[in-house]
Design an enzyme around this catalytic site. Structure first.
Site, PDB file in Angstrom:
ATOM      1  N   SER A 167       0.837  -1.195   0.000  1.00  0.00           N
ATOM      2  CA  SER A 167       0.000   0.000   0.000  1.00  0.00           C
ATOM      3  C   SER A 167       0.883   1.261   0.000  1.00  0.00           C
ATOM      4  O   SER A 167       1.710   1.414  -0.884  1.00  0.00           O
ATOM      5  CB  SER A 167      -0.945  -0.048   1.204  1.00  0.00           C
ATOM      6  OG  SER A 167      -1.971   0.887   1.061  1.00  0.00           O
ATOM      7  N   ASP A 333      -8.731  -6.520  -4.417  1.00  0.00           N
ATOM      8  CA  ASP A 333      -8.309  -5.208  -3.909  1.00  0.00           C
ATOM      9  C   ASP A 333      -8.935  -4.125  -4.788  1.00  0.00           C
ATOM     10  O   ASP A 333      -8.597  -4.004  -5.964  1.00  0.00           O
ATOM     11  CB  ASP A 333      -6.782  -5.134  -3.963  1.00  0.00           C
ATOM     12  CG  ASP A 333      -6.221  -3.839  -3.369  1.00  0.00           C
ATOM     13  OD1 ASP A 333      -7.009  -2.910  -3.113  1.00  0.00           O
ATOM     14  OD2 ASP A 333      -4.999  -3.770  -3.167  1.00  0.00           O
ATOM     15  N   HIS A 366      -7.896  -5.368  -0.077  1.00  0.00           N
ATOM     16  CA  HIS A 366      -6.618  -4.671  -0.008  1.00  0.00           C
ATOM     17  C   HIS A 366      -5.750  -5.160   1.153  1.00  0.00           C
ATOM     18  O   HIS A 366      -4.545  -5.333   1.018  1.00  0.00           O
ATOM     19  CB  HIS A 366      -6.893  -3.173   0.132  1.00  0.00           C
ATOM     20  CG  HIS A 366      -5.665  -2.331   0.217  1.00  0.00           C
ATOM     21  ND1 HIS A 366      -4.769  -2.226  -0.826  1.00  0.00           N
ATOM     22  CD2 HIS A 366      -5.162  -1.564   1.226  1.00  0.00           C
ATOM     23  CE1 HIS A 366      -3.777  -1.416  -0.464  1.00  0.00           C
ATOM     24  NE2 HIS A 366      -3.990  -1.012   0.768  1.00  0.00           N
TER      25      HIS A 366
END
Lengths: 400, 206
Positions: A167, A333, A366
């Protein structure tokens, strides 16, 4: 309830201590070593807090830098000093794990703008003698990487064996590879992209507005006023948390199940389990995170666009790179969907870079990079082992 | 750095490996589980990369430490710059591409040389199946029924040779393998290859 309140106060005090005096290692940089920022100014003195795991080998070739996500910190593989919970990446990092601390020297630092010992908006501003608040310049992903590079210098490490992160951490990985390719032998950007999308910026804006709409925020001066915008920060976290999960995972976990009650109340209590879960996520987040830090780190992600620094051509960011890449995405995601990873892979192909790309099939969204995902572990382990062979790093026990 | 635990690869893969110079840069398109790449990396010391369409294959490759990306030969080859590899290999994949001719052109653009292996649809057993049974052949090398096969563009050795002329490729070497996987003598005529070759391996250059 007195016990609960005492516990909260103890956690709060511990959290406040960690801001300037972290329980982890900390590198201090004086007025002679300012940190230059993309915003055009510099800060000095400043500090960066970090943890290390494993042992640096004699030729200093086995160092891995872990980059944490938005609200993570340096406590990747040890018990967290505020929450008492295990580190955020204990699934992946440790002895015998894919990022094997028996083999590699692992460094994880709290990001610039954070609130766990690295200079951020909650830190004391040496110029004024009070906390920075919004007086801290807005920081970028490149600034974070710049501060990490100064830490790596301080540790006497020239080339990192690998930079690994998910991320926002993955953005730092890409930034490292783009701006300091000679210092990164291998790069593992996970669940990330070369830019923050308009939709992602939109979600962050909701979070920031929730914080700034809280009357306790006091234009960012809440620490001076002795208040905290807990409600706003909690709502920000709730909104963000939804984006970290997939619809399927939410449905499987909660469905429309009711929380501790047989029927609807026809009111606005947390009737549904999902509501209660989000409220809990929001509240527990407030215990460990600073609201202004949340503004700064979300802004850093929003500003990130690697191709913008290269005339809009992402491939130019990686021209001539020798770094080995392993890009990983997750099928469910929706914050950083696979197509964002493919954009990076295509850019790397266009400069004939050494790149692997794995899309992990999972319905957990995610946050899969933080969870027990065997395909992710196999990928990271295999990639790092292959790269370690190429770099001549001896495996633990002498066999691979 | 050959790994002694690696099994010897299939004969057609070893044949391909023999065509590759040591230490060269190789892209294996449709690399499957990475058997050829691993063999090339080890035995031939090449800098090998791969593209594979199946996620399971990619994950297997990366877990083995190979540099492989998930992708489709029909669409993703366009992403690669000219001359970025010494060899581009297409092993038993040509017949599964949507635009085999375009794929071949890409191979010769990206690599200085291309190595292509494919099942020969002109093999006598294929001909017999069609001629006498009137059915699409299902053999050990072509194990799919007509309705579930990934193979959509079969060709014979003769078809392939004709195609190389159309795209101005030079055949530098060619080998046909019989049903037992043994190379057919080089001095045999194309027609003989086309009947008795079960698969063919071609080394092409621009």
């Amino acid at each position: 309830m007195t016990f609960e309140r005492d516990k909260d106060q103890a956690a709060d005090l511990q959290r406040q201590r960690e801001i300037d005096h972290p329980s982890s290692a900390v590198a201090l940089f004086g007025t002679d070593e300012p940190l230059h920022l993309d915003a055009g100014t510099a800060i000095a003195p400043w500090q960066i807090a970090y943890q290390t795991y494993g042992t640096l080998n004699a030729d200093k070739s086995n160092a891995i830098l872990l980059c944490h996500a938005l609200t993570g910190d340096q406590h990747a593989a040890n018990v967290h000093p505020v929450t008492g919970k295990p580190g955020w990446w204990t699934t992946l990092v440790g002895p015998g794990r894919p990022v094997d601390t028996d083999r590699f020297f692992v460094i994880c630092a709290n990001v610039l703008g954070g609130c766990m010992g690295t200079t951020g908006p909650a830190s004391l501003n040496p110029q004024t003698g009070r906390v920075y608040g919004l007086d801290l310049p807005v920081v970028t992903i490149a600034d974070m990487v710049r501060s990490q590079a100064m830490l790596v210098d301080r540790l006497g490490i020239d080339t990192l064996f690998a930079v690994v992160g998910g991320s926002m951490g993955g953005m730092q990985v890409l930034q490292w590879a783009a701006s300091r390719p000679e210092r990164v032998f291998a790069a593992v950007p996970i669940a990330t992209g070369a830019r923050h999308s308009s939709q992602n910026i939109a979600f962050h804006e909701v979070g920031r507005q929730a914080i700034m709409a809280d009357p306790d925020w006091r234009s960012g001066r809440y620490l001076d006023a002795g208040t905290r915008p807990s409600k706003g920060l909690s709502v920000a976290r709730m909104a963000a948390h939804i984006t970290y999960m997939s619809e399927q995972a939410l449905h499987r976990k909660f469905g429309r199940n009711l929380q501790d009650r047989p029927t609807l109340t026809f009111g606005f209590d947390a009737d549904f389990q999902i509501e209660s879960y989000l409220r809990h996520q929001g509240l527990s987040f407030v215990d460990r995170f600073d609201a202004n830090s949340y503004l700064y780190v979300t802004r850093a992600m929003d500003y990130f666009d690697l191709s913008a620094d290269h005339d809009g051509v992402l491939a130019r960011a990686f021209q001539g790179t020798k770094t080995r890449f392993c890009v990983v995405s997750f099928t469910s995601d929706w914050l950083f969907p696979t197509r964002e990873s493919r954009i990076v892979v295509h850019a790397l192909n266009a400069v004939a870079a050494n790149v692997s790309f794995v899309e992990v099939e999972t319905d957990r969204g995610h946050d899969s990079f933080l969870l027990d995902e065997p395909e992710l572990f196999r990928t990271v382990r295999g990639f790092l082992s292959g790269a370690a062979r190429a770099r001549g790093i001896a495996p633990p026990g002498g066999s691979d | 750095m050959a790994n002694p635990h690696l099994p010897e690869p299939r004969l057609d893969l070893r044949l391909i490996a023999d065509l590759v110079d040591r230490g060269s840069r190789v892209l294996d398109v449709g690399c499957g589980d990475g058997a050829l790449l691993a063999f090339l990396n080890g035995a031939r010391g090449v800098d090998g990369r791969g593209i594979e369409i199946s996620q399971a294959g990619v994950n297997e490759c990366v877990a083995r430490g190979l540099s492989v990306i998930q992708g489709d030969a029909d669409t993703d080859l366009a992403e690669y710059p000219d001359d970025s590899f010494d060899y581009v290999i297409l092993s038993q994949t040509l017949q599964a591409t949507r635009e085999p001719k375009r794929v071949l052109e890409h191979l010769l653009r990206i690599g200085r040389r291309a190595i292509v292996s494919f099942p020969n649809f002109g093999h006598w057993r294929v001909r017999m199946s069609l001629l006498f049974k009137g059915r699409m052949p299902v053999t050990e090398n072509l194990p799919y029924s007509w309705y579930d096969t990934p193979n959509i563009h079969f060709c014979t050795i003769r078809d392939f040779v004709a195609t190389t002329r159309e795209i101005d490729a030079k055949v530098e070497r060619a080998v046909a393998l019989d049903a037992a996987g043994k190379p057919i003598p080089l001095n045999a005529p194309w027609a003989f290859w086309n009947i008795f070759g079960e698969q063919a391996v071609f080394l092409l250059r621009r």
